[in-house]
Design a protein around this motif. Structure first.
Motif, PDB file in Angstrom:
ATOM      1  N   VAL A  79       0.804  -1.027   0.094  1.00 31.16           N
ATOM      2  CA  VAL A  79       0.234   0.145   0.025  1.00 31.16           C
ATOM      3  C   VAL A  79       0.906   1.325   0.211  1.00 31.16           C
ATOM      4  O   VAL A  79       1.423   1.883   1.074  1.00 31.16           O
ATOM      5  N   PRO A  80       1.146   1.815  -1.243  1.00 28.62           N
ATOM      6  CA  PRO A  80       1.900   3.404  -1.111  1.00 28.62           C
ATOM      7  C   PRO A  80       1.199   4.462   0.078  1.00 28.62           C
ATOM      8  O   PRO A  80       0.208   4.244   0.044  1.00 28.62           O
ATOM      9  N   ASP A  81       1.808   5.196   0.259  1.00 29.08           N
ATOM     10  CA  ASP A  81       1.758   6.085   0.816  1.00 29.08           C
ATOM     11  C   ASP A  81       1.555   6.783   0.565  1.00 29.08           C
ATOM     12  O   ASP A  81       2.379   8.244   0.333  1.00 29.08           O
ATOM     13  N   LEU A  82       0.776   7.758   0.181  1.00 31.13           N
ATOM     14  CA  LEU A  82       0.760   8.987  -0.554  1.00 31.13           C
ATOM     15  C   LEU A  82      -0.101   9.938   0.396  1.00 31.13           C
ATOM     16  O   LEU A  82      -0.688  11.235  -0.283  1.00 31.13           O
ATOM     17  N   CYS A  83       0.215  10.407   1.775  1.00 28.53           N
ATOM     18  CA  CYS A  83      -0.502  10.990   2.141  1.00 28.53           C
ATOM     19  C   CYS A  83      -0.090  12.187   2.420  1.00 28.53           C
ATOM     20  O   CYS A  83       0.015  13.437   2.418  1.00 28.53           O
ATOM     21  N   GLY A  84       1.234  12.309   1.540  1.00 32.87           N
ATOM     22  CA  GLY A  84       2.609  13.841   1.282  1.00 32.87           C
ATOM     23  C   GLY A  84       1.939  14.392  -0.113  1.00 32.87           C
ATOM     24  O   GLY A  84       2.111  15.035  -0.494  1.00 32.87           O
ATOM     25  N   ARG A  85       1.076  13.703  -0.934  1.00 36.43           N
ATOM     26  CA  ARG A  85       1.135  13.614  -2.003  1.00 36.43           C
ATOM     27  C   ARG A  85      -0.732  14.958  -2.250  1.00 36.43           C
ATOM     28  O   ARG A  85      -1.024  15.203  -2.992  1.00 36.43           O
ATOM     29  N   ILE A  86      -1.479  14.356  -0.433  1.00 29.87           N
ATOM     30  CA  ILE A  86      -2.702  15.329  -0.694  1.00 29.87           C
ATOM     31  C   ILE A  86      -2.845  16.365  -0.362  1.00 29.87           C
ATOM     32  O   ILE A  86      -1.915  17.092   0.831  1.00 29.87           O
ATOM     33  N   ASN A  87      -3.279  17.425  -1.430  1.00 27.38           N
ATOM     34  CA  ASN A  87      -2.949  18.763  -0.562  1.00 27.38           C
ATOM     35  C   ASN A  87      -4.772  19.150  -0.272  1.00 27.38           C
ATOM     36  O   ASN A  87      -5.607  19.269  -1.176  1.00 27.38           O
ATOM     37  N   ASN A  88      -5.038  18.902   1.636  1.00 29.20           N
ATOM     38  CA  ASN A  88      -6.326  19.407   1.911  1.00 29.20           C
ATOM     39  C   ASN A  88      -7.099  20.745   1.298  1.00 29.20           C
ATOM     40  O   ASN A  88      -8.201  20.642   1.512  1.00 29.20           O
TER      41      ASN A  88
END
Length: 94
Positions: A79-88
């Motif tokens: 499961v790739p960690d994409l949390c740094g790619r999401i701009n809230n």
């Protein structure tokens, strides 16, 4: 070790299906072990046939002595960690 054709494999499985007891299954195993000893389909067919006999604990222990252990499966989920790619502020302004 020679390669087994599909026709030969189906004949081996047919021979295995006709086996009436543990001794016949063991004889089939010994006969075809050099060519099919690593084939997962053949190993499954042998195990299924032995299971159909409803073996006692003693008989099961005897079969375990000559039949190799089943392969251990390992399921891996990446499961790739994409949390740094999401701009809230853009994707989830609320």
């Amino acid at each position: 070790m020679q390669e087994v054709t599909l026709i030969q494999f189906s004949q081996v499985i047919g021979e295995l299906e006709k086996a009436a007891d543990i001794d016949e299954v063991h004889a089939s195993w010994e006969k075809h072990k050099p060519d099919l000893g690593d084939d997962p389909d053949y190993l499954k067919a042998v195990r299924d046939k032995l299971s159909s006999f409803k073996l006692s604990e003693r008989q099961t222990a005897e079969c375990i002595n000559w039949l190799p252990n089943p392969a251990q499966s390992l399921n891996i989920i990446i499961v790739p960690d994409l949390c740094g790619r999401i701009n809230n502020t853009v994707n989830n302004p609320g």
